[in-house]
Design an enzyme around this catalytic site. Structure first.
Site, PDB file in Angstrom:
ATOM      1  CE  LYS A 113      -4.387   0.911   0.253  1.00 23.10           C
ATOM      2  NZ  LYS A 113      -5.678   0.247  -0.311  1.00 23.10           N
ATOM      3  N   GLY A 225     -25.144   3.895   0.723  1.00 23.54           N
ATOM      4  CA  GLY A 225     -24.109   4.157   0.014  1.00 23.54           C
ATOM      5  C   GLY A 225     -24.385   4.139  -1.429  1.00 23.54           C
ATOM      6  CE1 TYR A 226     -28.007   2.854  -5.953  1.00 18.84           C
ATOM      7  CE2 TYR A 226     -28.246   4.943  -6.994  1.00 18.84           C
ATOM      8  CZ  TYR A 226     -28.163   3.724  -7.027  1.00 18.84           C
ATOM      9  OH  TYR A 226     -29.204   3.095  -7.970  1.00 18.84           O
ATOM     10  N   GLY A 227     -22.710   5.234  -4.224  1.00 17.85           N
ATOM     11  CA  GLY A 227     -21.689   5.781  -5.114  1.00 17.85           C
ATOM     12  C   GLY A 227     -21.169   4.625  -5.971  1.00 17.85           C
ATOM     13  CG  ASN A 228     -17.242   2.615  -8.181  1.00 13.35           C
ATOM     14  OD1 ASN A 228     -17.139   1.465  -8.042  1.00 13.35           O
ATOM     15  ND2 ASN A 228     -17.037   3.231  -9.673  1.00 13.35           N
ATOM     16  CB  VAL A 229     -19.006   0.003  -3.875  1.00 13.66           C
ATOM     17  CG1 VAL A 229     -19.452  -1.500  -3.485  1.00 13.66           C
ATOM     18  CG2 VAL A 229     -17.506   0.182  -4.155  1.00 13.66           C
ATOM     19  N   GLY A 230     -22.068   1.120  -4.462  1.00 17.11           N
ATOM     20  CA  GLY A 230     -23.474   0.749  -4.271  1.00 17.11           C
ATOM     21  C   GLY A 230     -24.079   0.685  -5.476  1.00 17.11           C
TER      22      GLY A 230
HETATM   23  P1  NAD Z   1     -17.866   6.647  -3.407  1.00 14.73           P
HETATM   24  O1  NAD Z   1     -17.542   7.832  -2.722  1.00 14.73           O
HETATM   25  O2  NAD Z   1     -18.109   6.572  -4.655  1.00 14.73           O
HETATM   26  O3  NAD Z   1     -19.443   6.535  -2.655  1.00 14.73           O
HETATM   27  C1  NAD Z   1     -19.825   6.450  -1.323  1.00 14.73           C
HETATM   28  C2  NAD Z   1     -21.280   6.720  -1.243  1.00 14.73           C
HETATM   29  O4  NAD Z   1     -21.369   6.742   0.200  1.00 14.73           O
HETATM   30  C3  NAD Z   1     -21.749   8.144  -1.643  1.00 14.73           C
HETATM   31  O5  NAD Z   1     -22.792   7.906  -2.246  1.00 14.73           O
HETATM   32  C4  NAD Z   1     -21.803   8.701  -0.325  1.00 14.73           C
HETATM   33  O6  NAD Z   1     -22.736   9.963  -0.420  1.00 14.73           O
HETATM   34  C5  NAD Z   1     -22.355   7.841   0.400  1.00 14.73           C
HETATM   35  N1  NAD Z   1     -22.178   8.078   1.851  1.00 14.73           N
HETATM   36  C6  NAD Z   1     -21.218   8.726   2.496  1.00 14.73           C
HETATM   37  N2  NAD Z   1     -21.358   9.016   3.826  1.00 14.73           N
HETATM   38  C7  NAD Z   1     -22.554   8.161   3.986  1.00 14.73           C
HETATM   39  C8  NAD Z   1     -23.286   7.665   5.271  1.00 14.73           C
HETATM   40  N3  NAD Z   1     -22.697   8.208   6.299  1.00 14.73           N
HETATM   41  N4  NAD Z   1     -24.505   6.897   5.226  1.00 14.73           N
HETATM   42  C9  NAD Z   1     -24.712   6.461   3.830  1.00 14.73           C
HETATM   43  N5  NAD Z   1     -23.950   6.891   2.819  1.00 14.73           N
HETATM   44  C10 NAD Z   1     -22.842   7.615   3.001  1.00 14.73           C
HETATM   45  O7  NAD Z   1     -17.067   5.615  -2.650  1.00 14.73           O
HETATM   46  P2  NAD Z   1     -16.913   3.915  -3.413  1.00 14.73           P
HETATM   47  O8  NAD Z   1     -15.760   3.844  -4.061  1.00 14.73           O
HETATM   48  O9  NAD Z   1     -18.358   3.347  -3.688  1.00 14.73           O
HETATM   49  O10 NAD Z   1     -16.462   3.494  -2.099  1.00 14.73           O
HETATM   50  C11 NAD Z   1     -17.262   2.898  -1.148  1.00 14.73           C
HETATM   51  C12 NAD Z   1     -16.788   1.976   0.170  1.00 14.73           C
HETATM   52  O11 NAD Z   1     -16.430   0.851  -0.748  1.00 14.73           O
HETATM   53  C13 NAD Z   1     -15.658   2.208   0.772  1.00 14.73           C
HETATM   54  O12 NAD Z   1     -15.463   1.748   2.055  1.00 14.73           O
HETATM   55  C14 NAD Z   1     -14.292   1.668  -0.058  1.00 14.73           C
HETATM   56  O13 NAD Z   1     -13.261   1.716   0.735  1.00 14.73           O
HETATM   57  C15 NAD Z   1     -14.927   0.778  -0.500  1.00 14.73           C
HETATM   58  N6  NAD Z   1     -14.178  -0.007  -1.657  1.00 14.73           N
HETATM   59  C16 NAD Z   1     -14.358   0.519  -2.861  1.00 14.73           C
HETATM   60  C17 NAD Z   1     -13.845   0.085  -4.041  1.00 14.73           C
HETATM   61  C18 NAD Z   1     -13.917   0.470  -5.239  1.00 14.73           C
HETATM   62  O14 NAD Z   1     -13.488  -0.046  -6.224  1.00 14.73           O
HETATM   63  N7  NAD Z   1     -14.186   1.600  -5.489  1.00 14.73           N
HETATM   64  C19 NAD Z   1     -13.113  -1.007  -3.906  1.00 14.73           C
HETATM   65  C20 NAD Z   1     -12.819  -1.834  -2.612  1.00 14.73           C
HETATM   66  C21 NAD Z   1     -13.783  -1.275  -1.398  1.00 14.73           C
END
Ligand code: NAD
Length: 422
Positions: A113, A225-230
């Site tokens: 890392k 959580g409605y970002g990339n993963v959600g």
């Molecule tokens: P992102 O920033 O794209 O999305 C995060 C989402 O969570 C956003 O919609 C945000 O509004 C929402 N959020 C923030 N605080 C919140 C809360 N208190 N309650 C509800 N929703 C909330 O991030 P991501 O890339 O989707 O990552 C999300 C999680 O997945 C993180 O823990 C990250 O470490 C993990 N992760 C991501 C990846 C990846 O490839 N993107 C890979 C492994 C793990």
């Protein structure tokens, strides 16, 4: 969101947590103390100081790290985080978790890392590029396709990966695409990388549902959580017929027992900045969403949301951890007693690192795989890892997280023994 997550990580001392998890696994596996001694410390920690000429003519020196935890299984693999709260211990813990993630998913990689103490949102694009190139020059002696392969993490993206690759290639005098993954598709990035984590979560949710006799095409799903993963998890589960009954972001959530259309909700979020007020659905808080009557719950936002306080009230039959660390150890115990299946983060959200591995393989071979091929291979790979962990949990009557750690640590220890390290 990622800031909150990083702050939380620094409060709970991730290194202590990682060491505790390792100690537990080593004891359960019956290994002697030397195994713990070796694995509780990284093989190498490199600290670098990178001077950057700022736009106003001043020079700021940024401190960064590259940590290489263990390479018994293959070259170190892990992202680089740009964040003001980065600490040496945090990067060490994250590198250890990468060792377990790569191991449990059967990848030929060890764990590594990186991190730079910086708030990248305060830098101009030119300053960010200079910092990124400086960081790669500083760690160049210890990285490379056969040594250590960085990737994105918090606040680093495909553009930064392109600068990393370009700078490393200039040092070598020829193109070295396989030195870093999650590059833009135009620069040897793999197809499918953008949605790979969500697709992996969806595949795992389907398999876990099948195991306990739930048909995914009739299953109810809640996503926090409605970002990339959600979003991509919801989209891929909706594609196979599951009903997405609630989703949320940092501002709150929406609930519709008849089911939501993930693409339309995302379109609405893009326009308005949030999923709340999505037409036809009722609003719900981020606390309430976790307690809904559902088959599958996907925490995909931040850590520490399922705790001692709410675990007993959770009604989901399966929890698939899209986020890193959403469930506390106390909550884990309660959920296990209740019979809730919790698929742990190191397995559930490994779709991203698996497709990163595919990118590295394609780069080394000079191949470009089709999107279909990437998807098929991801499905096969993550399914296999899931079944191995499920079987271990059933055989030993333990929870899936403990099973995942045991599978991961055992694989690394076997490799170390065969190599004569212990
Ligand atoms: P992102 O920033 O794209 O999305 C995060 C989402 O969570 C956003 O919609 C945000 O509004 C929402 N959020 C923030 N605080 C919140 C809360 N208190 N309650 C509800 N929703 C909330 O991030 P991501 O890339 O989707 O990552 C999300 C999680 O997945 C993180 O823990 C990250 O470490 C993990 N992760 C991501 C990846 C990846 O490839 N993107 C890979 C492994 C793990």
């Amino acid at each position: 969101m990622k800031i909150i997550m990083v702050k939380l990580l620094s409060i709970i001392d991730p290194y202590k947590m990682a060491v505790k998890q390792l100690r537990n696994a080593v004891e359960l596996l019956g290994y002697d103390k030397s195994v713990f001694e070796i694995l509780s410390k990284p093989q190498r920690v490199l600290e670098v100081n990178i001077p950057v000429r700022m736009d106003d003519g001043s020079v700021i020196v940024f401190t960064g790290y590259r940590v290489q935890h263990n390479n018994a299984l293959g070259p170190y693999k892990g992202g680089v985080r740009y964040h003001p709260n980065v600490t040496r211990n945090e990067v060490i813990a994250l590198s250890m978790w990468m060792t377990w993630k790569c191991s449990v998913t059967g990848l030929p990689y060890g764990g590594g890392k990186g991190g730079v103490i910086v708030d990248p949102r305060r830098l101009s694009i030119r300053e960010l590029e200079e910092l990124s190139r400086g960081y790669i020059r500083a760690i160049a002696p210890i990285i490379g396709p056969e040594k250590d392969i960085p990737a994105p993490d918090v606040y680093t993206d495909p553009q930064i990966m392109a600068w990393f690759m370009d700078e490393f290639s200039k040092l070598k005098g020829y193109n070295v695409p396989a030195v870093v993954t999650a590059k833009p598709e135009e620069l040897w990035g793999s197809k499918g990388r953008i949605y790979s984590t969500g697709l992996g979560v969806a595949i795992i949710a389907r398999e876990a549902a099948r195991k306990i006799g739930i048909d995914i095409s009739n299953a109810r799903v809640v996503v926090q959580g409605y970002g990339n993963v959600g979003f991509f998890t919801a989209k891929f589960l909706h594609d196979v017929g599951a009903k997405i009954i609630a989703v949320s972001d940092s501002k709150g959530g929406v609930y519709d027992p008849k089911g939501l259309d993930p693409e339309k909700v995302m379109e609405f979020k893009r326009k308005t900045g949030s999923v709340i007020k999505y037409p036809g659905a009722s609003t719900i808080t981020n606390e309430e969403i976790l307690l809904l009557e559902t088959d599958i719950l996907v925490p995909a936002a931040i850590e520490g949301v399922i705790t001692l306080d709410n675990a007993a009230s959770i009604k989901a039959k399966i929890i698939v951890e899209g986020a890193n660390g959403p469930t506390t150890p106390e909550a884990d115990k309660i959920l296990f007693k209740k019979g809730v299946k919790v698929v742990p983060d190191i397995l559930a959200n490994a779709g991203g690192v698996i497709v990163s591995y595919f990118e590295w393989v394609q780069n080394l071979q000079g191949h470009v795989w089709s999107e279909e091929e990437v998807k098929e291979r991801l499905e096969r790979h993550i399914e296999h890892a899931f079944h191995r962990v499920w079987l271990k949990a059933e055989r030993d009557s333990i929870d899936l997280r403990t099973a995942a750690y045991l599978v991961a640590v055992e694989r690394v220890v076997k490799a170390m023994k065969l190599r004569g390290w212990i």
